[in-house]
Write an enzyme that holds these catalytic residues in place. Structure first.
Site, PDB file in Angstrom:
ATOM      1  N   GLU A 235       7.533   4.145  17.569  1.00 19.67           N
ATOM      2  CA  GLU A 235       8.094   3.723  16.088  1.00 19.67           C
ATOM      3  C   GLU A 235       9.214   4.024  15.994  1.00 19.67           C
ATOM      4  O   GLU A 235      10.116   3.250  15.612  1.00 19.67           O
ATOM      5  CB  GLU A 235       6.903   4.679  15.444  1.00 19.67           C
ATOM      6  CG  GLU A 235       7.307   4.292  13.797  1.00 19.67           C
ATOM      7  CD  GLU A 235       6.536   5.046  12.872  1.00 19.67           C
ATOM      8  OE1 GLU A 235       6.416   4.752  11.576  1.00 19.67           O
ATOM      9  OE2 GLU A 235       5.962   6.377  13.325  1.00 19.67           O
ATOM     10  N   HIS A 236       9.764   5.316  16.366  1.00 20.20           N
ATOM     11  CA  HIS A 236      10.965   5.962  15.823  1.00 20.20           C
ATOM     12  C   HIS A 236      11.679   6.362  17.441  1.00 20.20           C
ATOM     13  O   HIS A 236      11.118   7.190  17.988  1.00 20.20           O
ATOM     14  CB  HIS A 236      11.067   7.069  15.025  1.00 20.20           C
ATOM     15  CG  HIS A 236      10.409   6.772  13.871  1.00 20.20           C
ATOM     16  ND1 HIS A 236       9.157   7.341  13.493  1.00 20.20           N
ATOM     17  CD2 HIS A 236      10.571   5.990  12.642  1.00 20.20           C
ATOM     18  CE1 HIS A 236       8.962   7.072  12.190  1.00 20.20           C
ATOM     19  NE2 HIS A 236       9.819   6.265  11.706  1.00 20.20           N
TER      20      HIS A 236
ATOM     21  N   HIS B 158      -2.268 -41.123  17.103  1.00 20.97           N
ATOM     22  CA  HIS B 158      -0.753 -40.581  17.250  1.00 20.97           C
ATOM     23  C   HIS B 158       0.196 -41.482  17.774  1.00 20.97           C
ATOM     24  O   HIS B 158       1.168 -41.689  17.131  1.00 20.97           O
ATOM     25  CB  HIS B 158      -0.922 -39.271  18.110  1.00 20.97           C
ATOM     26  CG  HIS B 158      -1.412 -38.192  17.432  1.00 20.97           C
ATOM     27  ND1 HIS B 158      -2.696 -37.996  16.937  1.00 20.97           N
ATOM     28  CD2 HIS B 158      -0.989 -36.897  17.122  1.00 20.97           C
ATOM     29  CE1 HIS B 158      -3.145 -36.763  16.659  1.00 20.97           C
ATOM     30  NE2 HIS B 158      -1.922 -35.988  16.434  1.00 20.97           N
TER      31      HIS B 158
ATOM     32  N   HIS C 252       3.565  15.110   9.331  1.00 16.41           N
ATOM     33  CA  HIS C 252       3.278  14.174   8.466  1.00 16.41           C
ATOM     34  C   HIS C 252       1.841  14.184   7.850  1.00 16.41           C
ATOM     35  O   HIS C 252       1.596  13.715   6.521  1.00 16.41           O
ATOM     36  CB  HIS C 252       3.198  12.653   9.001  1.00 16.41           C
ATOM     37  CG  HIS C 252       4.399  11.942   8.797  1.00 16.41           C
ATOM     38  ND1 HIS C 252       4.810  11.435   7.464  1.00 16.41           N
ATOM     39  CD2 HIS C 252       5.661  11.523   9.365  1.00 16.41           C
ATOM     40  CE1 HIS C 252       5.796  10.635   7.500  1.00 16.41           C
ATOM     41  NE2 HIS C 252       6.222  10.703   8.544  1.00 16.41           N
TER      42      HIS C 252
ATOM     43  N   ASN D 261      -3.534   5.512   6.380  1.00 15.43           N
ATOM     44  CA  ASN D 261      -4.230   6.259   7.808  1.00 15.43           C
ATOM     45  C   ASN D 261      -4.902   5.392   8.553  1.00 15.43           C
ATOM     46  O   ASN D 261      -4.890   4.183   8.379  1.00 15.43           O
ATOM     47  CB  ASN D 261      -5.012   7.404   7.031  1.00 15.43           C
ATOM     48  CG  ASN D 261      -6.184   6.458   6.287  1.00 15.43           C
ATOM     49  OD1 ASN D 261      -6.543   5.380   6.304  1.00 15.43           O
ATOM     50  ND2 ASN D 261      -6.729   7.544   5.228  1.00 15.43           N
TER      51      ASN D 261
ATOM     52  N   SER E  28       2.210   8.500  12.670  1.00 11.17           N
ATOM     53  CA  SER E  28       3.711   8.523  12.870  1.00 11.17           C
ATOM     54  C   SER E  28       3.966   9.043  14.379  1.00 11.17           C
ATOM     55  O   SER E  28       3.321   9.791  14.716  1.00 11.17           O
ATOM     56  CB  SER E  28       4.551   8.928  11.774  1.00 11.17           C
ATOM     57  OG  SER E  28       5.840   9.061  12.058  1.00 11.17           O
TER      58      SER E  28
ATOM     59  N   GLU F  74      -2.706 -37.690  25.887  1.00 16.69           N
ATOM     60  CA  GLU F  74      -3.684 -37.002  25.307  1.00 16.69           C
ATOM     61  C   GLU F  74      -4.840 -37.509  24.620  1.00 16.69           C
ATOM     62  O   GLU F  74      -5.502 -36.837  23.808  1.00 16.69           O
ATOM     63  CB  GLU F  74      -2.786 -36.006  24.268  1.00 16.69           C
ATOM     64  CG  GLU F  74      -1.646 -35.145  24.741  1.00 16.69           C
ATOM     65  CD  GLU F  74      -1.287 -34.069  23.603  1.00 16.69           C
ATOM     66  OE1 GLU F  74      -1.672 -34.228  22.551  1.00 16.69           O
ATOM     67  OE2 GLU F  74      -0.271 -33.339  24.302  1.00 16.69           O
TER      68      GLU F  74
ATOM     69  N   ASP G 211      13.842   7.207   7.184  1.00 18.78           N
ATOM     70  CA  ASP G 211      12.794   7.071   6.308  1.00 18.78           C
ATOM     71  C   ASP G 211      13.019   6.779   5.017  1.00 18.78           C
ATOM     72  O   ASP G 211      12.436   6.437   4.127  1.00 18.78           O
ATOM     73  CB  ASP G 211      11.995   8.579   6.818  1.00 18.78           C
ATOM     74  CG  ASP G 211      11.185   8.556   7.555  1.00 18.78           C
ATOM     75  OD1 ASP G 211      10.655   7.590   8.195  1.00 18.78           O
ATOM     76  OD2 ASP G 211      10.646   9.744   7.937  1.00 18.78           O
TER      77      ASP G 211
ATOM     78  N   TYR H  27       0.895  -1.192   0.199  1.00 15.53           N
ATOM     79  CA  TYR H  27       0.169  -0.127  -0.063  1.00 15.53           C
ATOM     80  C   TYR H  27       0.882   1.276   0.034  1.00 15.53           C
ATOM     81  O   TYR H  27       1.663   1.392   0.793  1.00 15.53           O
ATOM     82  CB  TYR H  27      -0.825   0.175   1.318  1.00 15.53           C
ATOM     83  CG  TYR H  27      -1.806   1.173   0.928  1.00 15.53           C
ATOM     84  CD1 TYR H  27      -3.021   1.022   0.281  1.00 15.53           C
ATOM     85  CD2 TYR H  27      -1.942   2.473   1.770  1.00 15.53           C
ATOM     86  CE1 TYR H  27      -4.043   2.168   0.169  1.00 15.53           C
ATOM     87  CE2 TYR H  27      -2.800   3.372   1.660  1.00 15.53           C
ATOM     88  CZ  TYR H  27      -3.879   3.281   0.777  1.00 15.53           C
ATOM     89  OH  TYR H  27      -4.661   4.326   0.446  1.00 15.53           O
TER      90      TYR H  27
ATOM     91  N   GLN I  44       8.502  14.406  12.328  1.00 20.20           N
ATOM     92  CA  GLN I  44       7.528  13.503  12.244  1.00 20.20           C
ATOM     93  C   GLN I  44       5.976  14.428  12.447  1.00 20.20           C
ATOM     94  O   GLN I  44       4.795  13.970  12.047  1.00 20.20           O
ATOM     95  CB  GLN I  44       7.608  12.737  13.704  1.00 20.20           C
ATOM     96  CG  GLN I  44       8.673  11.872  13.344  1.00 20.20           C
ATOM     97  CD  GLN I  44       8.782  10.883  12.045  1.00 20.20           C
ATOM     98  OE1 GLN I  44       7.973  10.327  11.872  1.00 20.20           O
ATOM     99  NE2 GLN I  44       9.968  11.322  11.141  1.00 20.20           N
TER     100      GLN I  44
END
Length: 428
Positions: free
Chosen positions: A324-325, A417, A258, A210, A233, A412, A358, A128, A255
């Protein structure tokens, strides 16, 4: 702008609100759900309707994909210097991607038993690329460029119909995009997640967007793979008495510009005297920038100054916020970085501004926000690969462990099995 002081009344409450910030508001999820339902029920007809409603473009289904020939014609308009910058940044992104590409391996772990992993590139993915108020050229490199380095053969760029800036087109062609889907926002995400008579679905969708795009990815998880759930951001800067307030303010503003106005910029410092100096610099530099309306919204409600007593508390606050940063403008930044529990990306020292990440440093700038760095990783080469475990036993190795298999089958209550482990050694 708001100042919080560690240890004062209300500090913990304020920090809890910061650390529990949502990736998107509830109304975004409700709106996204309605659009997704429309695409699921009415396919191409819904996409035509939503393109006209949200992007003011009337598109017939045969116009959903932008011909690459047309993209090349638009890209040819880009100045040569911009083309060189894109190629160099892409080369650096791909270098990091190749260094971090997961590798197949297999090794012996006990006599007769070998285990390992193999990684297979996905066949078809969507990336995207937001349109919005700015042509995010770098996002193309940090999504499609990495997918190509991972070995993905079909890379579909999903972008709003009007996002045909020459730099974006050039970056898509250079990065290995094989299809350009001219559908934006939630309806574009839904189109490639669900598929329509015109558009083939993808296996995974990556890239920022967004609040509505983020909500759509969350709702479609399981129908399609996604990279992470990321909100607006954000940046957090750890600083001490050595920090330059001009640098700190510039990086906080990077930032804040943005676009959504919901971004956050946080300064955590052991130096109380730094806060008023940074505040003055923010106001001074703001007056020299173009996107002042957006910046003003962030300055009003998204800038926080947090005063702490020492480095240990600074690292604790940063890890709780999980930005984030994260930039470190302090002595011994590597030492401080080792103390951080969660962050999307860490930028070490005053000569490493976040915008280097970035655009051109190498690691992807598609990173977890809203505290999700505690549970998500940023986009990487492995994000575009399927991981498969490999296991191989010899006859003698299975003979040694058949009783373990049988006992677990009994515990089990899964006798088939257990029998699968013992039947190979039945008495003739």
């Amino acid at each position: 702008m708001k100042t919080l002081v560690y240890g004062t009344c209300g500090f913990e409450r304020e920090m809890r609100a910061l650390c529990e910030r949502p990736a998107f508001p509830p109304e975004a999820e409700q709106a996204a759900a309605a659009i997704i339902a429309g695409v699921r029920e009415r396919g191409d007809a819904a996409l035509t309707e939503y393109a006209e409603k949200f992007d003011r473009v009337r598109l017939a289904p045969e116009e959903f994909l932008l011909p690459l020939k047309q993209a090349r014609a638009v890209a040819a308009q880009l100045p040569a210097a911009d083309k060189r910058a894109i190629r160099q940044a892409l080369s650096q992104v791909r270098t990091f991607a190749r260094l971090t590409r997961p590798r197949n391996w297999m090794t012996g772990v006990r006599p007769g038993v070998r285990v390992g992993e193999k990684f297979t590139p996905m066949d078809r993915v969507g990336v995207y690329i937001p349109g919005g108020t700015a042509p995010l050229v770098s996002t193309v490199l940090h999504t499609a460029g990495i997918a190509k380095a991972a070995g993905v053969k079909e890379i579909v760029a999903i972008t709003p119909p009007g996002n045909t800036h020459p730099a974006v087109m050039y970056a898509m062609l250079q990065s290995g995009v094989t299809e350009i889907c001219r559908l934006g926002g939630v309806y574009g995400i839904a189109a490639l997640a669900l598929g329509t008579p015109t558009l083939r679905k993808v296996e995974k969708i990556c890239g920022p967007g967004n609040a509505y795009v983020t909500a759509a990815k969350k709702l479609l998880y399981g129908t399609v793979g996604i990279d992470l759930v990321a909100g607006p951001s954000e940046i957090l800067i750890l600083a001490d008495h050595t920090a330059d307030p001009v640098f700190v303010a510039a990086d906080l503003l990077s930032q804040a510009e943005h676009g959504s106005g919901l971004e956050q910029a946080v300064l955590v410092t052991t130096d109380a005297a730094l806060i008023p100096r940074v505040e003055r610099e923010l106001k001074r530099q703001r007056d020299t920038l173009k996107r002042q309306a957006t910046i003003d919204r962030v300055l009003e409600r998204g800038v926080f100054f947090i005063q702490v007593p020492n480095r240990r508390v600074a690292a604790q606050v940063a890890g709780d916020y999980a930005p984030e940063h994260l930039e470190i403008h302090a002595e011994r930044p590597e030492e401080l970085a080792r103390m951080i529990r969660a962050a999307g990306a860490i930028f070490l020292g005053p000569w490493t501004p976040e915008p280097a990440g970035d655009f051109c440093a190498g690691p992807s700038h598609v990173l977890p926000t809203a505290g999700s760095a505690k549970k998500f990783n940023g986009l990487e080469t492995a994000s575009f690969c399927r991981r498969t475990s490999l296991v191989k036993y010899t006859e003698n190795a299975l003979r040694r462990e058949a009783d373990i298999i049988a006992r677990f089958g009994a515990m089990e209550m899964l006798d088939a099995h257990g029998r699968a482990g013992t039947v190979r050694f039945r008495e003739e």
